[in-house]
Design an enzyme around this catalytic site. Sequence first.
Site, mmCIF file in Angstrom:
data_model
loop_
_atom_site.group_PDB
_atom_site.id
_atom_site.type_symbol
_atom_site.label_atom_id
_atom_site.label_comp_id
_atom_site.label_asym_id
_atom_site.label_seq_id
_atom_site.Cartn_x
_atom_site.Cartn_y
_atom_site.Cartn_z
ATOM 1 N N LYS A 55 40.754 53.086 -5.033
ATOM 2 C CA LYS A 55 42.314 53.183 -4.391
ATOM 3 C C LYS A 55 42.843 51.805 -4.112
ATOM 4 O O LYS A 55 43.947 51.630 -4.089
ATOM 5 C CB LYS A 55 42.082 54.014 -3.298
ATOM 6 N N GLY A 56 41.931 50.830 -3.965
ATOM 7 C CA GLY A 56 42.337 49.544 -3.527
ATOM 8 C C GLY A 56 43.101 48.910 -4.295
ATOM 9 O O GLY A 56 43.924 48.102 -3.685
ATOM 10 N N GLU A 111 42.167 45.487 -10.594
ATOM 11 C CA GLU A 111 41.222 45.705 -9.883
ATOM 12 C C GLU A 111 41.596 44.871 -8.603
ATOM 13 O O GLU A 111 42.158 43.821 -8.525
ATOM 14 C CB GLU A 111 39.797 44.959 -10.179
ATOM 15 N N ASP A 112 41.271 45.321 -7.403
ATOM 16 C CA ASP A 112 41.654 44.545 -5.906
ATOM 17 C C ASP A 112 40.888 43.430 -5.658
ATOM 18 O O ASP A 112 41.319 42.220 -5.382
ATOM 19 C CB ASP A 112 41.473 45.551 -4.937
ATOM 20 N N ASP A 115 33.721 40.906 -6.207
ATOM 21 C CA ASP A 115 32.832 40.182 -5.385
ATOM 22 C C ASP A 115 31.312 39.997 -5.981
ATOM 23 O O ASP A 115 31.178 39.091 -6.959
ATOM 24 C CB ASP A 115 32.561 40.650 -3.752
ATOM 25 N N LYS A 143 35.622 36.747 -4.918
ATOM 26 C CA LYS A 143 34.580 36.065 -4.198
ATOM 27 C C LYS A 143 33.518 35.553 -4.718
ATOM 28 O O LYS A 143 32.313 36.115 -4.869
ATOM 29 C CB LYS A 143 34.149 37.078 -3.079
ATOM 30 N N PHE A 164 35.157 39.946 4.705
ATOM 31 C CA PHE A 164 35.315 41.168 4.351
ATOM 32 C C PHE A 164 36.748 41.194 4.641
ATOM 33 O O PHE A 164 37.461 41.132 5.803
ATOM 34 C CB PHE A 164 34.602 42.093 5.380
ATOM 35 N N VAL A 165 37.523 41.393 3.481
ATOM 36 C CA VAL A 165 39.150 41.512 3.680
ATOM 37 C C VAL A 165 39.696 42.966 3.458
ATOM 38 O O VAL A 165 39.218 43.889 3.082
ATOM 39 C CB VAL A 165 39.691 40.686 2.607
ATOM 40 N N ASP A 171 40.799 48.098 2.183
ATOM 41 C CA ASP A 171 40.668 48.760 3.384
ATOM 42 C C ASP A 171 39.116 48.460 4.216
ATOM 43 O O ASP A 171 38.436 48.001 3.393
ATOM 44 C CB ASP A 171 40.683 50.377 3.240
ATOM 45 N N ARG A 177 44.987 49.645 4.543
ATOM 46 C CA ARG A 177 45.454 49.456 3.162
ATOM 47 C C ARG A 177 47.040 49.126 3.175
ATOM 48 O O ARG A 177 47.370 48.368 2.487
ATOM 49 C CB ARG A 177 45.314 50.568 2.707
#
Length: 188
Positions: A55-56, A111-112, A115, A143, A164-165, A171, A177
Amino acid sequence: MVAAPPAWNRTPDPFAELISAEAIAARVRELGAQITADHKALAENADVVVIAVLKGSVIFLADLVRQIALPVFVDFIGISSYGDATVSSGVVQITQDLSRPIEGKHVIVVEDIVDTGHTVHYLLENLGTRRPASIKLASLLHKPERQERQVSIDYLGFTIPNKFVVGYGLDVAQQYRNLPFIGYVTNP
């Protein structure tokens, strides 16, 4: 008259701003222009399909496709390795598949964040078996400190430290979000 977005009172929330809404908007415009330039000739011969990883990436996708000056199809794929945790489980699950075939099409995966690279590597391998004409990756964030699997990001928004963002689609336990900026969690 356009209403102003809500003012966020960050005092009680467990995060601090890392990337402003203005910086995100400027970078998304640049990425849209780059994608347009790179796909202009390709779009004459085959459809361009922009696939949001749910969902990101939905907010990033919505802003990005409005900056691409080409006809594009939009589709969605659900994939998860986090659940409600703040650390990847390492187990990748497709939770929703594409609605249409991508064979012979030019695919841009949106993609959001990249990492560890495991989730997006799995996704790109999976989509590659569906025989698209080409496949590119656009990621809002990367990242590199956490990267365990080499993944080529064709269109990158920002490189960030190992925090962690949240915000702008990202989210923690399905919250935050809708923040217009990227923040990092200070008290998870």
